[in-house]
Design a protein around this motif. Structure first.
Motif, PDB file in Angstrom:
ATOM      1  N   LYS A   1       0.825  -1.396   0.029  1.00  0.00           N
ATOM      2  CA  LYS A   1       0.099  -0.030   0.254  1.00  0.00           C
ATOM      3  C   LYS A   1       0.834   1.201  -0.002  1.00  0.00           C
ATOM      4  O   LYS A   1       0.276   2.305  -0.646  1.00  0.00           O
ATOM      5  CB  LYS A   1      -0.896  -0.159   1.260  1.00  0.00           C
ATOM      6  CG  LYS A   1      -1.997  -0.831   1.225  1.00  0.00           C
ATOM      7  CD  LYS A   1      -2.941  -1.010   2.331  1.00  0.00           C
ATOM      8  CE  LYS A   1      -4.060  -1.957   2.327  1.00  0.00           C
ATOM      9  NZ  LYS A   1      -5.102  -1.543   1.176  1.00  0.00           N
ATOM     10  N   ALA A   2       2.063   1.122   0.657  1.00  0.00           N
ATOM     11  CA  ALA A   2       2.804   2.476   0.652  1.00  0.00           C
ATOM     12  C   ALA A   2       4.494   1.920   1.170  1.00  0.00           C
ATOM     13  O   ALA A   2       4.500   0.533   1.390  1.00  0.00           O
ATOM     14  CB  ALA A   2       2.504   3.150   1.728  1.00  0.00           C
ATOM     15  N   TYR A   3       5.363   2.670   1.138  1.00  0.00           N
ATOM     16  CA  TYR A   3       6.558   2.303   1.598  1.00  0.00           C
ATOM     17  C   TYR A   3       6.710   1.941   2.886  1.00  0.00           C
ATOM     18  O   TYR A   3       7.931   1.003   3.129  1.00  0.00           O
ATOM     19  CB  TYR A   3       7.667   3.478   1.380  1.00  0.00           C
ATOM     20  CG  TYR A   3       7.622   4.318   2.411  1.00  0.00           C
ATOM     21  CD1 TYR A   3       8.510   4.434   3.498  1.00  0.00           C
ATOM     22  CD2 TYR A   3       6.641   5.626   2.304  1.00  0.00           C
ATOM     23  CE1 TYR A   3       8.254   5.298   4.542  1.00  0.00           C
ATOM     24  CE2 TYR A   3       6.430   6.453   3.329  1.00  0.00           C
ATOM     25  CZ  TYR A   3       7.418   6.596   4.499  1.00  0.00           C
ATOM     26  OH  TYR A   3       7.374   7.264   5.382  1.00  0.00           O
ATOM     27  N   ASN A   4       5.733   2.106   3.687  1.00  0.00           N
ATOM     28  CA  ASN A   4       5.934   1.708   5.077  1.00  0.00           C
ATOM     29  C   ASN A   4       4.674   0.842   5.487  1.00  0.00           C
ATOM     30  O   ASN A   4       4.088   0.832   6.412  1.00  0.00           O
ATOM     31  CB  ASN A   4       5.815   3.021   6.019  1.00  0.00           C
ATOM     32  CG  ASN A   4       4.732   3.971   5.819  1.00  0.00           C
ATOM     33  OD1 ASN A   4       3.890   3.611   4.911  1.00  0.00           O
ATOM     34  ND2 ASN A   4       4.589   4.816   6.637  1.00  0.00           N
ATOM     35  N   LYS A   5       3.920   0.289   4.276  1.00  0.00           N
ATOM     36  CA  LYS A   5       2.768  -0.621   4.678  1.00  0.00           C
ATOM     37  C   LYS A   5       2.600  -1.692   3.800  1.00  0.00           C
ATOM     38  O   LYS A   5       2.435  -1.517   2.490  1.00  0.00           O
ATOM     39  CB  LYS A   5       1.462   0.307   5.003  1.00  0.00           C
ATOM     40  CG  LYS A   5       0.304  -0.494   5.603  1.00  0.00           C
ATOM     41  CD  LYS A   5      -0.809   0.311   5.601  1.00  0.00           C
ATOM     42  CE  LYS A   5      -2.129  -0.388   6.018  1.00  0.00           C
ATOM     43  NZ  LYS A   5      -3.148   0.262   6.527  1.00  0.00           N
ATOM     44  N   PHE A   6       2.440  -2.839   3.882  1.00  0.00           N
ATOM     45  CA  PHE A   6       1.897  -4.017   3.394  1.00  0.00           C
ATOM     46  C   PHE A   6       1.072  -4.918   3.817  1.00  0.00           C
ATOM     47  O   PHE A   6       1.161  -5.258   5.155  1.00  0.00           O
ATOM     48  CB  PHE A   6       3.071  -4.655   2.266  1.00  0.00           C
ATOM     49  CG  PHE A   6       3.823  -5.523   3.145  1.00  0.00           C
ATOM     50  CD1 PHE A   6       3.912  -6.515   3.466  1.00  0.00           C
ATOM     51  CD2 PHE A   6       5.258  -5.082   3.307  1.00  0.00           C
ATOM     52  CE1 PHE A   6       4.369  -7.361   4.173  1.00  0.00           C
ATOM     53  CE2 PHE A   6       6.096  -5.741   4.244  1.00  0.00           C
ATOM     54  CZ  PHE A   6       5.879  -6.844   4.392  1.00  0.00           C
ATOM     55  N   ILE A   7      -0.053  -5.490   3.297  1.00  0.00           N
ATOM     56  CA  ILE A   7      -0.716  -6.557   3.798  1.00  0.00           C
ATOM     57  C   ILE A   7      -0.544  -8.074   3.375  1.00  0.00           C
ATOM     58  O   ILE A   7      -0.136  -8.145   2.074  1.00  0.00           O
ATOM     59  CB  ILE A   7      -2.408  -6.231   3.286  1.00  0.00           C
ATOM     60  CG1 ILE A   7      -2.598  -4.933   3.908  1.00  0.00           C
ATOM     61  CG2 ILE A   7      -3.166  -7.406   4.108  1.00  0.00           C
ATOM     62  CD1 ILE A   7      -2.567  -4.610   5.460  1.00  0.00           C
ATOM     63  N   TYR A   8      -0.160  -8.647   4.240  1.00  0.00           N
ATOM     64  CA  TYR A   8       0.299 -10.199   3.865  1.00  0.00           C
ATOM     65  C   TYR A   8      -0.784 -11.381   4.174  1.00  0.00           C
ATOM     66  O   TYR A   8      -1.418 -11.237   5.244  1.00  0.00           O
ATOM     67  CB  TYR A   8       1.455 -10.333   4.532  1.00  0.00           C
ATOM     68  CG  TYR A   8       2.031 -12.024   4.794  1.00  0.00           C
ATOM     69  CD1 TYR A   8       2.655 -12.431   3.525  1.00  0.00           C
ATOM     70  CD2 TYR A   8       1.593 -12.964   5.783  1.00  0.00           C
ATOM     71  CE1 TYR A   8       3.342 -13.832   3.717  1.00  0.00           C
ATOM     72  CE2 TYR A   8       1.989 -14.303   5.780  1.00  0.00           C
ATOM     73  CZ  TYR A   8       3.052 -14.597   4.417  1.00  0.00           C
ATOM     74  OH  TYR A   8       3.343 -16.071   4.708  1.00  0.00           O
ATOM     75  N   LYS A   9      -1.337 -12.057   3.121  1.00  0.00           N
ATOM     76  CA  LYS A   9      -2.434 -12.833   3.278  1.00  0.00           C
ATOM     77  C   LYS A   9      -1.839 -14.296   2.892  1.00  0.00           C
ATOM     78  O   LYS A   9      -1.235 -14.283   1.745  1.00  0.00           O
ATOM     79  CB  LYS A   9      -3.559 -12.631   2.690  1.00  0.00           C
ATOM     80  CG  LYS A   9      -4.398 -11.355   3.010  1.00  0.00           C
ATOM     81  CD  LYS A   9      -5.635 -11.021   2.300  1.00  0.00           C
ATOM     82  CE  LYS A   9      -6.235 -10.069   2.696  1.00  0.00           C
ATOM     83  NZ  LYS A   9      -7.575  -9.602   1.939  1.00  0.00           N
ATOM     84  N   ARG A  10      -2.206 -15.274   3.541  1.00  0.00           N
ATOM     85  CA  ARG A  10      -1.447 -16.571   3.177  1.00  0.00           C
ATOM     86  C   ARG A  10      -2.453 -17.878   3.715  1.00  0.00           C
ATOM     87  O   ARG A  10      -3.137 -17.665   4.920  1.00  0.00           O
ATOM     88  CB  ARG A  10      -0.235 -16.998   3.776  1.00  0.00           C
ATOM     89  CG  ARG A  10       0.504 -18.452   3.206  1.00  0.00           C
ATOM     90  CD  ARG A  10       1.857 -18.519   3.691  1.00  0.00           C
ATOM     91  NE  ARG A  10       2.567 -19.471   3.310  1.00  0.00           N
ATOM     92  CZ  ARG A  10       3.924 -19.639   3.808  1.00  0.00           C
ATOM     93  NH1 ARG A  10       4.377 -19.051   4.518  1.00  0.00           N
ATOM     94  NH2 ARG A  10       4.286 -20.615   2.999  1.00  0.00           N
ATOM     95  N   LYS A  11      -3.045 -18.637   2.574  1.00  0.00           N
ATOM     96  CA  LYS A  11      -3.644 -19.823   2.956  1.00  0.00           C
ATOM     97  C   LYS A  11      -2.708 -21.212   2.637  1.00  0.00           C
ATOM     98  O   LYS A  11      -2.204 -21.067   1.502  1.00  0.00           O
ATOM     99  CB  LYS A  11      -4.797 -19.965   2.221  1.00  0.00           C
ATOM    100  CG  LYS A  11      -5.858 -21.303   2.316  1.00  0.00           C
ATOM    101  CD  LYS A  11      -7.043 -21.164   1.660  1.00  0.00           C
ATOM    102  CE  LYS A  11      -7.964 -22.402   2.180  1.00  0.00           C
ATOM    103  NZ  LYS A  11      -8.248 -22.707   3.495  1.00  0.00           N
ATOM    104  N   ARG A  12      -2.621 -22.113   3.529  1.00  0.00           N
ATOM    105  CA  ARG A  12      -1.660 -23.090   3.361  1.00  0.00           C
ATOM    106  C   ARG A  12      -2.389 -24.449   3.994  1.00  0.00           C
ATOM    107  O   ARG A  12      -2.830 -24.677   4.872  1.00  0.00           O
ATOM    108  CB  ARG A  12      -0.439 -22.647   4.125  1.00  0.00           C
ATOM    109  CG  ARG A  12       0.674 -23.919   4.322  1.00  0.00           C
ATOM    110  CD  ARG A  12       1.906 -23.200   4.863  1.00  0.00           C
ATOM    111  NE  ARG A  12       3.055 -24.498   5.199  1.00  0.00           N
ATOM    112  CZ  ARG A  12       3.828 -24.435   4.286  1.00  0.00           C
ATOM    113  NH1 ARG A  12       4.131 -23.784   3.328  1.00  0.00           N
ATOM    114  NH2 ARG A  12       4.745 -25.369   4.511  1.00  0.00           N
ATOM    115  N   ILE A  13      -2.138 -25.435   3.116  1.00  0.00           N
ATOM    116  CA  ILE A  13      -2.752 -26.786   3.057  1.00  0.00           C
ATOM    117  C   ILE A  13      -1.750 -27.895   3.171  1.00  0.00           C
ATOM    118  O   ILE A  13      -1.066 -27.745   2.312  1.00  0.00           O
ATOM    119  CB  ILE A  13      -4.211 -27.215   2.445  1.00  0.00           C
ATOM    120  CG1 ILE A  13      -5.201 -26.104   2.541  1.00  0.00           C
ATOM    121  CG2 ILE A  13      -4.432 -28.647   2.930  1.00  0.00           C
ATOM    122  CD1 ILE A  13      -6.157 -26.178   1.338  1.00  0.00           C
ATOM    123  N   VAL A  14      -1.183 -28.556   4.466  1.00  0.00           N
ATOM    124  CA  VAL A  14      -0.271 -29.564   4.303  1.00  0.00           C
ATOM    125  C   VAL A  14      -0.727 -30.645   5.020  1.00  0.00           C
ATOM    126  O   VAL A  14      -1.318 -30.901   5.962  1.00  0.00           O
ATOM    127  CB  VAL A  14       0.954 -28.902   5.250  1.00  0.00           C
ATOM    128  CG1 VAL A  14       2.282 -29.741   5.190  1.00  0.00           C
ATOM    129  CG2 VAL A  14       1.418 -27.362   4.665  1.00  0.00           C
TER     130      VAL A  14
END
Length: 633
Positions: free
Chosen positions: A53-66
């Motif tokens: 979103k900016a040099y000082n912000k990001f959103i991390y989303k993860r879905k993982r099936i193991v």
């Protein structure tokens, strides 16, 4: 729940999968056979979405099936998330399924364990982790894990590693970045061309059906051949401090100006003291040696990791007052002392590890796990490990040797290489005087002197309790039955970087008796004991990270009632992997001298040459067990 909201939740959760497709991923029976071979776990689905979103912000989303097949696969669940005041976990959930795909347990965020992210050796830290604590009742089982994290400290950007390690395969893996920040992203793809990986754009990759990798003897580090995509922002923020990262010079300049500047002030009393100590020194190296010894005697290592403290050192005056700091604080404190006596030194970021791990000189990013100090010198730069209170001056073998480091200078950062300890530097000399009785008993004294990397391997034994020292020698010579050791003595000459071990030994059953004959193995104190693993079809190249040289001489006095019936002929083998030679000579009727030299060369070799290397090592193992035949008069 309204139908419209339910549909939206399903679409968000399943991404591009249908309900039936996701349900199949929870069943172990639907895993392709080739992905099960030599796998402790299979990553069924792993999708990472990052929105910058900016040099000082990001959103991390993860879905993982193991799907986990055994205890060795638990570590690949990936159900752990770090956080602190600038990394906020917004959503966290896990579900457990049995082998048939039936849900058996659900974990919400409050059900995750919440602990400090660092060890008990850390004085204080605000870094924490939440992790799933689940004890399986049977195998296989499947874990579904979903997380959303908001980052306002963007110096560390998540990379993509579709294969997580040895003995784990990947059925589906996807990585996608949406950049709405206006800040340029840098990427570096490593080893992707050797795997079933598709590039959709610079920031979007997918991988399918990646079979597991297995380690092989002397194989290079996993990181050298596994696929990975590295990403970094050219403008970032670390704990409220804005930085520029177009290249290593930029990054190093930011570190110097924002993290190191203003941290080196010392109390006047310390300035006076260190100048008095060095006033008679005739060279910068002598001054540096005095300063290093002064620092070692006054301080001790304790980890400090709070906020930007993971990268910014404590103030030098605080280190002086408290008498402790971490690698950053101790290195910076030593740098300040050296500056006070007119000796230039540079703070250096590095990977500390027994394996040779380098800073990536082609891709600037926030990396490294350790800090050392470099004193420039025309003949050879001097590297100072400031966290070890007994380390010899300028000695770095085994933890920070032979690798690229990031040097922080007022002009910016630059990549430099640390000290390389050559094969002949890594020397071990073993001498022994041995007495052999007519009953087959041996006794005598052994002296071992080590240098370079081999010094680092041996020096630590002097700090152990006596009982552990005895066990150390018994394990070192575990092929000697009924071994007794006593009169253990050590001498650590830090000026010469020479470690000496002296020990008296005895054994009542070292010799094999057959009638009037005694079969005696003259190499009692330095053997290669194991043959490298045989592979019908080796898949990886092999590497000897550090070479060494062993020189042995044992004087063996045999009882008057014994005489030599047969001795082996001398052997000498020289090839690209090294040298091996030994000889036994009869100095007198009752005295033999055994001499042996073994050199192993550092090198990176193609897999096609592994059988030749294995043959070389097998020959050494065989000859190290060579026998002298003695008979009784």
């Amino acid at each position: 729940m309204p139908f419209r909201i339910l549909v939206m939740l399903l679409l968000t959760s399943l991404s591009s999968m249908s309900f039936a497709q996701e349900a199949d991923l929870y069943k172990s029976s639907t895993i392709p056979f080739e992905l099960k071979i030599k796998s402790n776990a299979v990553i069924r689905y792993d999708k990472t979405d990052i929105e910058v979103k900016a040099y000082n912000k990001f959103i991390y989303k993860r879905k993982r099936i193991v799907t986990v097949f055994n205890e060795g696969g638990i570590r690949h669940q990936g159900t752990v998330e770090s956080y602190d005041k600038r990394i906020k976990i917004k959503a966290l959930e896990a579900r457990i399924y049995d082998k048939n795909g039936n849900e058996i347990k659900k974990f919400k965020e409050k059900d995750f364990e919440d602990v400090s992210a660092v060890s008990g050796g850390t004085l204080y830290s605000d870094s924490r982790v939440k992790y799933l604590e689940y004890t399986p009742i049977s195998y296989p089982y499947t874990v579904s894990y979903e997380v959303e994290v908001e980052y306002s400290s963007t110096a560390f950007f998540p990379s993509w590693s579709p294969i997580n390690g040895f003995y784990v395969s990947a059925q589906n893996s996807e990585y996608k970045i949406t950049n709405n920040s206006g800040v340029e992203l840098k990427t570096k793809a490593i080893n992707l061309e050797n795997y079933n990986i598709e590039k959709h754009s610079d920031y979007h990759y997918t991988a399918k059906n990646l079979t597991s990798l297995k380690p092989e003897a002397y194989s290079p580090s996993f990181r050298t051949f596994a696929p990975v995509l590295r990403v970094a922002l050219t403008e970032f923020e670390m704990e409220g401090v804005r930085g520029i990262n177009n290249n290593w010079q930029d990054f190093g300049k930011w570190m110097h100006d924002e993290l190191l500047s203003g941290t080196e002030a010392l109390p006047d009393a310390v300035k006076t003291e260190i100048k008095a100590l060095t006033k008679n020194a005739t060279s910068d190296i002598e001054k540096a040696r005095i300063v290093y010894n002064y620092m070692q005697e006054k301080t001790r290592y304790i980890s400090v990791q709070v906020g930007i403290g993971g990268w910014k050192p404590m103030l030098a005056e605080d280190v002086e007052r408290l008498g402790y700091a971490d690698c950053k604080g101790l290195s910076n404190y030593t740098k300040a002392l050296l500056k006070e006596v007119g000796v230039e030194a540079h703070y250096a970021v590095i990977y500390g590890d027994e394996d040779l791990v380098s800073i990536d000189k082609e891709f600037s990013a926030t990396e490294g796990n350790h800090v050392v100090l470099c004193v420039p010198n025309e003949e050879k730069d001097i590297w100072l490990e400031c966290t070890n209170q007994t380390n010899p001056f300028g000695f770095i073998a085994s933890f920070t040797d032979d690798r690229d480091a990031l040097l922080i200078t007022p002009e910016g950062g630059k990549i430099v290489h640390t000290t390389i300890y050559k094969t002949e530097d890594n020397l071990q000399l073993t001498n022994a005087d041995v007495n052999l009785t007519v009953n087959g008993e041996i006794s005598g004294s052994v002296t071992i002197k080590t240098y370079g990397y081999q010094y680092a391997l041996h020096e630590g034994v002097q700090k152990r309790p006596l009982r552990e020292q005895e066990l150390y020698f018994k394990e070192y010579w575990d092929y000697i039955n009924n071994l007794s050791v006593d009169n253990i003595a050590f001498n650590n000459d830090k000026d010469r970087v020479e470690f000496t071990e002296k020990v008296n030994v005895s054994s009542s059953s070292f010799v094999t008796k057959t009638g009037k004959r005694l079969l005696f193995q003259p190499n009692a104190f330095n053997r290669i004991k194991s043959i490298p693993t045989r592979y019908e079809n080796r898949t990886l190249d092999f590497e000897i990270e550090r070479g060494y040289k062993d020189v042995d001489e044992f004087v063996i006095k045999i009882a008057p009632d014994l005489k030599v019936e047969a001795m082996p002929n001398p052997i000498e083998i020289v090839n690209k992997f090294g040298t091996y030679k030994f000889s036994i000579e009869k100095r007198s009727e009752h005295e033999l001298v055994y001499k042996r030299t073994h050199i192993l060369n550092k090198g990176y070799y193609p897999k096609e040459e592994y059988d030749d290397f294995r043959s070389f090592m097998s020959t050494i193992v065989k000859h190290d067990k060579t026998k002298v035949v003695l008979t009784t008069n």
